[in-house]
Design a protein around this motif. Structure first.
Motif, PDB file in Angstrom:
ATOM      1  N   ALA A 143      -2.930  25.197 -18.255  1.00  0.00           N
ATOM      2  CA  ALA A 143      -3.221  25.807 -16.955  1.00  0.00           C
ATOM      3  C   ALA A 143      -4.328  25.050 -16.227  1.00  0.00           C
ATOM      4  O   ALA A 143      -4.268  24.853 -15.005  1.00  0.00           O
ATOM      5  CB  ALA A 143      -3.613  27.271 -17.146  1.00  0.00           C
ATOM      6  N   GLY A 144      -5.338  24.609 -16.970  1.00  0.00           N
ATOM      7  CA  GLY A 144      -6.427  23.852 -16.359  1.00  0.00           C
ATOM      8  C   GLY A 144      -5.977  22.517 -15.801  1.00  0.00           C
ATOM      9  O   GLY A 144      -6.371  22.125 -14.695  1.00  0.00           O
ATOM     10  N   ILE A 145      -5.129  21.822 -16.563  1.00  0.00           N
ATOM     11  CA  ILE A 145      -4.597  20.541 -16.090  1.00  0.00           C
ATOM     12  C   ILE A 145      -3.722  20.754 -14.860  1.00  0.00           C
ATOM     13  O   ILE A 145      -3.778  19.993 -13.886  1.00  0.00           O
ATOM     14  CB  ILE A 145      -3.800  19.846 -17.214  1.00  0.00           C
ATOM     15  CG1 ILE A 145      -4.718  19.493 -18.382  1.00  0.00           C
ATOM     16  CG2 ILE A 145      -3.116  18.584 -16.687  1.00  0.00           C
ATOM     17  CD1 ILE A 145      -3.986  18.990 -19.605  1.00  0.00           C
ATOM     18  N   ALA A 146      -2.887  21.817 -14.921  1.00  0.00           N
ATOM     19  CA  ALA A 146      -1.996  22.112 -13.796  1.00  0.00           C
ATOM     20  C   ALA A 146      -2.789  22.406 -12.536  1.00  0.00           C
ATOM     21  O   ALA A 146      -2.446  21.933 -11.438  1.00  0.00           O
ATOM     22  CB  ALA A 146      -1.094  23.294 -14.150  1.00  0.00           C
ATOM     23  N   GLN A 147      -3.864  23.155 -12.677  1.00  0.00           N
ATOM     24  CA  GLN A 147      -4.703  23.486 -11.520  1.00  0.00           C
ATOM     25  C   GLN A 147      -5.353  22.231 -10.955  1.00  0.00           C
ATOM     26  O   GLN A 147      -5.410  22.048  -9.723  1.00  0.00           O
ATOM     27  CB  GLN A 147      -5.762  24.501 -11.920  1.00  0.00           C
ATOM     28  CG  GLN A 147      -6.628  24.983 -10.761  1.00  0.00           C
ATOM     29  CD  GLN A 147      -7.606  26.053 -11.188  1.00  0.00           C
ATOM     30  OE1 GLN A 147      -7.909  26.206 -12.360  1.00  0.00           O
ATOM     31  NE2 GLN A 147      -8.094  26.829 -10.227  1.00  0.00           N
ATOM     32  N   ALA A 148      -5.828  21.367 -11.846  1.00  0.00           N
ATOM     33  CA  ALA A 148      -6.479  20.133 -11.392  1.00  0.00           C
ATOM     34  C   ALA A 148      -5.507  19.219 -10.652  1.00  0.00           C
ATOM     35  O   ALA A 148      -5.909  18.499  -9.729  1.00  0.00           O
ATOM     36  CB  ALA A 148      -7.075  19.401 -12.586  1.00  0.00           C
ATOM     37  N   ARG A 149      -4.246  19.278 -11.033  1.00  0.00           N
ATOM     38  CA  ARG A 149      -3.235  18.422 -10.405  1.00  0.00           C
ATOM     39  C   ARG A 149      -2.450  19.145  -9.320  1.00  0.00           C
ATOM     40  O   ARG A 149      -1.518  18.579  -8.746  1.00  0.00           O
ATOM     41  CB  ARG A 149      -2.283  17.873 -11.470  1.00  0.00           C
ATOM     42  CG  ARG A 149      -3.001  17.004 -12.510  1.00  0.00           C
ATOM     43  CD  ARG A 149      -2.039  16.377 -13.492  1.00  0.00           C
ATOM     44  NE  ARG A 149      -2.747  15.587 -14.493  1.00  0.00           N
ATOM     45  CZ  ARG A 149      -2.152  14.899 -15.466  1.00  0.00           C
ATOM     46  NH1 ARG A 149      -0.829  14.916 -15.575  1.00  0.00           N
ATOM     47  NH2 ARG A 149      -2.872  14.208 -16.334  1.00  0.00           N
ATOM     48  N   ASN A 150      -2.781  20.421  -9.106  1.00  0.00           N
ATOM     49  CA  ASN A 150      -2.147  21.224  -8.060  1.00  0.00           C
ATOM     50  C   ASN A 150      -0.637  21.320  -8.242  1.00  0.00           C
ATOM     51  O   ASN A 150       0.143  21.140  -7.298  1.00  0.00           O
ATOM     52  CB  ASN A 150      -2.484  20.651  -6.673  1.00  0.00           C
ATOM     53  CG  ASN A 150      -2.230  21.668  -5.570  1.00  0.00           C
ATOM     54  OD1 ASN A 150      -2.326  22.879  -5.797  1.00  0.00           O
ATOM     55  ND2 ASN A 150      -1.885  21.184  -4.386  1.00  0.00           N
ATOM     56  N   VAL A 151      -0.225  21.609  -9.497  1.00  0.00           N
ATOM     57  CA  VAL A 151       1.193  21.817  -9.800  1.00  0.00           C
ATOM     58  C   VAL A 151       1.322  23.140 -10.558  1.00  0.00           C
ATOM     59  O   VAL A 151       0.362  23.606 -11.177  1.00  0.00           O
ATOM     60  CB  VAL A 151       1.789  20.670 -10.643  1.00  0.00           C
ATOM     61  CG1 VAL A 151       1.715  19.352  -9.871  1.00  0.00           C
ATOM     62  CG2 VAL A 151       1.091  20.551 -11.989  1.00  0.00           C
ATOM     63  N   PRO A 152       2.503  23.782 -10.534  1.00  0.00           N
ATOM     64  CA  PRO A 152       2.688  25.027 -11.286  1.00  0.00           C
ATOM     65  C   PRO A 152       2.512  24.792 -12.782  1.00  0.00           C
ATOM     66  O   PRO A 152       2.867  23.722 -13.304  1.00  0.00           O
ATOM     67  CB  PRO A 152       4.133  25.431 -10.950  1.00  0.00           C
ATOM     68  CG  PRO A 152       4.436  24.727  -9.663  1.00  0.00           C
ATOM     69  CD  PRO A 152       3.691  23.431  -9.727  1.00  0.00           C
ATOM     70  N   ALA A 153       1.999  25.796 -13.489  1.00  0.00           N
ATOM     71  CA  ALA A 153       1.742  25.669 -14.924  1.00  0.00           C
ATOM     72  C   ALA A 153       3.021  25.392 -15.700  1.00  0.00           C
ATOM     73  O   ALA A 153       3.026  24.581 -16.635  1.00  0.00           O
ATOM     74  CB  ALA A 153       1.065  26.937 -15.445  1.00  0.00           C
ATOM     75  N   ASP A 154       4.137  26.060 -15.320  1.00  0.00           N
ATOM     76  CA  ASP A 154       5.398  25.834 -16.029  1.00  0.00           C
ATOM     77  C   ASP A 154       5.876  24.391 -15.868  1.00  0.00           C
ATOM     78  O   ASP A 154       6.443  23.806 -16.798  1.00  0.00           O
ATOM     79  CB  ASP A 154       6.476  26.795 -15.524  1.00  0.00           C
ATOM     80  CG  ASP A 154       6.273  28.211 -16.032  1.00  0.00           C
ATOM     81  OD1 ASP A 154       5.475  28.389 -16.983  1.00  0.00           O
ATOM     82  OD2 ASP A 154       6.910  29.133 -15.488  1.00  0.00           O
ATOM     83  N   GLU A 155       5.653  23.836 -14.682  1.00  0.00           N
ATOM     84  CA  GLU A 155       6.033  22.441 -14.440  1.00  0.00           C
ATOM     85  C   GLU A 155       5.181  21.498 -15.297  1.00  0.00           C
ATOM     86  O   GLU A 155       5.684  20.521 -15.853  1.00  0.00           O
ATOM     87  CB  GLU A 155       5.860  22.117 -12.955  1.00  0.00           C
ATOM     88  CG  GLU A 155       6.318  20.725 -12.561  1.00  0.00           C
ATOM     89  CD  GLU A 155       6.167  20.480 -11.072  1.00  0.00           C
ATOM     90  OE1 GLU A 155       5.737  19.368 -10.684  1.00  0.00           O
ATOM     91  OE2 GLU A 155       6.484  21.414 -10.302  1.00  0.00           O
TER      92      GLU A 155
END
Length: 263
Positions: free
Chosen positions: A197-209
């Motif tokens: 979730a943290g990586i997804a937020q940093a990259r501005n992509v959905p967590a599932d993606e």
């Protein structure tokens, strides 16, 4: 299948969430009495409420202790009675550049990931040997065999767990005590979910993606998905049971086929 765990008492370190929680729940489901553990008393009480709601007849209790705190560990060890099953699950996990990991952080990883197992095993092994029955399990990782470049400190401690388990098994000759290690693969535990979730937020992509992208980038996985904590727990059940007497000193894979070696 009756795993013959109804008269057994187990302690599972780091068991208020993730793999440890799944292991505790699985052992309780087989009728074992289980002592769970977490860093904080609040976390332990919350996990106890969840387990008792799901399994109202379960014999479950809890002990709070942070394995990076020597005083808390001493208090925990003093409170443990005789155990039939010890599951050394507690561990730290994190992505860090090797050159940015300080000596203090290395020491913290060793205290939690390795010395927790040393101290707990030392506390209970002699009693198991006297009774000539017991199970000690280490929840390690395929990262202890194929150490990742972005988690060197983590991989090294997981390798040490494998060595520790193998060495301890050599003390059990002529008994029904066994010591084994599980090499888990990429498992969607609470800690991993938080990292994703943290990586997804940093990259501005959905967590599932982000979750799917991480698995796609792993070119050796045969499972082609994250392992569920309950799937690791099922292997723990077998190795903790009397049915697994012929397996001792082993590093047993539950890695989803990530490791490419035959053994």
């Amino acid at each position: 299948m009756d795993l013959r765990l109804k008269d057994k008492t187990a302690f599972v370190s780091g068991s208020t969430q993730g793999i440890g929680f799944a292991v505790a729940r699985a052992l309780l489901g087989e009728g074992a009495a289980v002592v769970i553990n977490g860093r904080s008393e609040a976390g332990v009480q919350d996990a106890l409420r969840r387990l008792r709601a799901e399994l109202p007849d379960a014999d479950v209790s809890g002990r709070g202790a942070d394995f990076s705190d020597a005083a808390q560990v001493r208090d925990l060890l003093a409170s443990l009675g005789d155990l039939d099953i010890l599951v050394n699950n507690v561990g730290l996990f994190g992505l860090d550049r090797f050159e940015e990991v300080s000596d203090d952080e290395w020491q913290r990883y060793f205290d939690v990931n390795v010395m927790s197992g040393v101290r707990l095993s030392r506390q209970v092994l002699s009693g198991m040997l006297d009774r000539k029955w017991g199970r000690i399990l280490f929840i390690s990782s395929e990262s202890g065999v194929n150490v990742p470049a972005d988690m060197v400190h983590y991989g090294v401690t997981k390798a040490a767990m494998i060595a520790l388990g193998n060495g301890l098994s050599k003390l059990t000759r002529g008994t029904e005590v066994t010591v084994n290690t599980i090499l888990g693969g990429p498992t969607y535990s609470d800690g991993v979910a938080g990292t994703v979730a943290g990586i997804a937020q940093a990259r501005n992509v959905p967590a599932d993606e982000m979750k799917a992208a991480i698995i796609s980038a792993n070119q050796t996985t045969l499972l082609q998905r994250f392992i569920e904590p309950s799937e690791i727990a099922q292997l723990v059940l077998y190795l903790a049971s009397p049915l697994s007497a012929a397996t001792n000193g082993a590093a047993v894979r539950a890695d989803g086929g990530v490791l490419t070696t035959m053994i």
